[in-house]
Design an enzyme around this catalytic site. Sequence first.
Site, short mmCIF file in Angstrom:
data_model
loop_
_atom_site.label_atom_id
_atom_site.label_comp_id
_atom_site.label_asym_id
_atom_site.label_seq_id
_atom_site.Cartn_x
_atom_site.Cartn_y
_atom_site.Cartn_z
N SER A 1 167.65 49.29 81.38
CA SER A 1 167.48 48.97 82.80
C SER A 1 166.91 50.17 83.53
O SER A 1 166.99 51.31 83.05
CB SER A 1 168.82 48.56 83.44
OG SER A 1 169.69 49.67 83.53
N TYR B 1 178.76 62.90 92.21
CA TYR B 1 177.39 62.67 91.73
C TYR B 1 176.54 63.93 91.90
O TYR B 1 175.85 64.36 90.98
CB TYR B 1 176.78 61.50 92.50
CG TYR B 1 175.41 61.09 92.02
CD1 TYR B 1 175.26 60.41 90.81
CD2 TYR B 1 174.27 61.38 92.76
CE1 TYR B 1 174.00 60.02 90.36
CE2 TYR B 1 173.01 60.99 92.32
CZ TYR B 1 172.88 60.32 91.13
OH TYR B 1 171.64 59.94 90.67
#
Length: 255
Positions: A16, A161
């Site tokens: 993906s 993150y």
Amino acid sequence: MQLTQGMTALVTGGVSGLGEASAVALLERGLNVVAVDLNEERGAAMEKQYAGQLKFVKADVADAEQMQKAVSAAQAWGQFRALVHCAGIGGPVRLIEKDGSPGSLEKYTNIIRINQIGTFNTLRLSAVAMAQNEPLEGERGACVLTASVAGYEGQIGQIPYASSKAAVIGMTIVAARDLASKMIRVCTIAPGLFDTPILAKLPENVRQSLAASVPNPARLGRPPEYAMTALHILENPMLNGETIRLDGAIRMQPR
């Protein structure tokens, strides 16, 4: 390193988004691709679509045993010389959440595990395999890692993150120097706002606002543009130890 038919590439997050685009671009060059991901349904569909050229391996990039199986699959195909590591996750965490509670250590740890430790794990295992290759024009292999502009300008709520991607940026030059004696190059791409499955989950008005924040071109990046950069890194022998921002000149604001 000239990408030629018969070589094998390992692509993580390969079914993906950025990883899928990279896998397809490598397939179009005639390479064999081992696509690593956790999405078995999509992996099986790609394996069927590119029968004989692509093998899907379900693996957690931070798991040593599972990733060794993926690397061994690439080695078994022969001429394993290219790595494009795109696997990663995100998730909001604040130091102090809106309800006054401390940010989730569990969420933070999991994002660090996948994005940072998973990168190290994938790189170390791939490098050992590539080091066994005979040199071709002074190279045994090349590796492309994925960071993010968040590694430079993380926004509020992005602390896990941003931490993990800053770590990938930090390991790039060290890895390139570490592997120089083995004739293996390492570079990193730091994408800005790209049209990936993560952003696809956002409301359309939010997506449009994000796209408009990119100076030029004023739109979200497209996965094939990441793939184009990854292939250039693999092919250009003087690109080493560098993190390349791929972001349309955006500099992220605090929110």
